[in-house]
Design an enzyme around this catalytic site. Structure first.
Site, PDB file in Angstrom:
ATOM      1  N   VAL A  64       0.814  -1.221   0.000  1.00  0.00           N
ATOM      2  CA  VAL A  64       0.000   0.000   0.000  1.00  0.00           C
ATOM      3  C   VAL A  64       0.845   1.268   0.000  1.00  0.00           C
ATOM      4  CG1 VAL A  64      -1.968  -1.137   1.092  1.00  0.00           C
ATOM      5  CG2 VAL A  64      -0.255   0.036   2.529  1.00  0.00           C
ATOM      6  N   ASN A  90      -6.774  -1.400   5.894  1.00  0.00           N
ATOM      7  CA  ASN A  90      -6.405  -2.031   7.155  1.00  0.00           C
ATOM      8  C   ASN A  90      -4.911  -2.276   7.314  1.00  0.00           C
ATOM      9  OD1 ASN A  90      -6.815  -4.025   9.540  1.00  0.00           O
ATOM     10  ND2 ASN A  90      -5.800  -5.251   7.971  1.00  0.00           N
ATOM     11  N   SER A 141      -6.920   3.568  15.374  1.00  0.00           N
ATOM     12  CA  SER A 141      -6.530   2.898  16.609  1.00  0.00           C
ATOM     13  C   SER A 141      -6.843   3.824  17.773  1.00  0.00           C
ATOM     14  CB  SER A 141      -5.016   2.599  16.588  1.00  0.00           C
ATOM     15  OG  SER A 141      -4.566   2.136  17.846  1.00  0.00           O
ATOM     16  N   SER A 143      -4.702   4.396  19.643  1.00  0.00           N
ATOM     17  CA  SER A 143      -3.414   5.087  19.644  1.00  0.00           C
ATOM     18  C   SER A 143      -3.417   6.304  18.730  1.00  0.00           C
ATOM     19  CB  SER A 143      -2.297   4.125  19.220  1.00  0.00           C
ATOM     20  OG  SER A 143      -2.189   3.057  20.130  1.00  0.00           O
ATOM     21  N   TYR A 154       3.932   5.229  15.456  1.00  0.00           N
ATOM     22  CA  TYR A 154       2.587   4.658  15.356  1.00  0.00           C
ATOM     23  C   TYR A 154       1.534   5.683  15.755  1.00  0.00           C
ATOM     24  CZ  TYR A 154      -1.052   1.046  15.805  1.00  0.00           C
ATOM     25  OH  TYR A 154      -2.186   0.288  15.670  1.00  0.00           O
ATOM     26  N   LYS A 158      -1.340   6.942  13.158  1.00  0.00           N
ATOM     27  CA  LYS A 158      -2.750   6.665  13.426  1.00  0.00           C
ATOM     28  C   LYS A 158      -3.518   7.947  13.750  1.00  0.00           C
ATOM     29  CE  LYS A 158      -2.813   2.232  12.720  1.00  0.00           C
ATOM     30  NZ  LYS A 158      -3.592   1.655  11.604  1.00  0.00           N
TER      31      LYS A 158
END
Length: 255
Positions: A64, A90, A141, A143, A154, A158
């Site tokens: 992706v 996803n 998330s 997060s 991360y 996110k």
């Protein structure tokens, strides 16, 4: 099980394991034709073999982070099944480390897969979704709703997905395409195997998790399917926590 997705076409990225596999299985069970996308053909094929009916499945390897490959993914879905109704972005990675510890390569990979990869999926799918009044479900998330210790890359990626989802919902809702995201907390998958084996860490999680267990991929998949269904036809721009109650807390310790 309901058949809410008969005659509909769904792409799921990161479909070779974990949440993505669970999401693909749920859409397939509800009658959809499903395009299984991910970087590992063998894992995708194993999922396809388990699900069975090849007439409703397409295995399409795709990174992706590569815009050309994502364009090819959408083209393949349309050529095989005649259109596209649902895009589930996803695929993701979760490197650890604070801003001094995380490597620059890991930072770049997290942003490229977790955020730019979602943007690629949305951008490539939107022309097809606009034709059929389809929808997008992004994988954010908890997060992305709040910070974690030692997860700088991360959290940044996110958090970007959360606000990208809102932006897309505003821009394209009036043109007939809904865009939402789910925000899981700890979920049983290949990405969390080491965490789940750490008894001390799990005890700390359970102290913050009112439902007292990690999520299963099926727990997340059911919510993704809801957001993609006509049952959620007036839901747009939502970043929905699927977290067992983690975000119900204000962060203060148990008293």
């Amino acid at each position: 099980m309901q058949q809410r997705f008969n005659q509909r076409v769904v792409i799921v990225t990161g479909a070779g394991s974990g949440i993505g596999e669970g999401v693909a299985e749920r859409f397939f069970a509800e009658g959809a034709s499903v395009v299984l996308a991910g970087r590992g053909r063998d894992k995708l094929q194993a999922v396809a073999d388990r699900l069975g009916d090849e007439t409703r499945l397409l295995v399409q390897p795709c990174d992706v982070a590569d815009w050309g490959q994502v364009q090819a993914l959408v083209r393949a879905a349309v050529e095989r099944f005649g259109g596209l109704d649902v895009m589930v972005n996803n695929a993701g990675v979760a490197p650890e480390g604070d801003a001094l510890d995380v490597s620059l390569d890991d930072w770049d990979q997290a942003l490229q897969i977790d955020l730019t990869g979602v943007f690629h999926g949305c951008r490539a799918a939107l022309p097809e979704l606009l034709e059929r009044g389809g929808c997008i479900v992004n994988m954010a998330s908890v997060s992305g709703l709040g910070g974690d210790w030692a997860m700088a890359a991360y959290n940044a990626a996110k958090g970007g997905v959360v606000n990208l989802t809102r932006s897309l919902a505003m821009d394209f809702g009036e043109r007939g395409v809904r865009v939402n995201a789910v925000c899981p907390s700890l979920t049983r998958s290949n990405m969390t195997e080491d965490m789940l084996k750490d008894e001390a860490l799990m005890a700390r999680f359970m102290d913050r998790l009112p439902l007292k267990r990690p999520a299963e991929p099926a727990d997340i998949a059911g919510v993704v399917a809801f957001l993609a269904s006509d049952d959620a036809r007036f839901v747009n721009g939502v970043n929905l926590p699927v977290d067992g109650g983690v975000t119900a807390s204000n962060g203060q310790p148990r008293m």
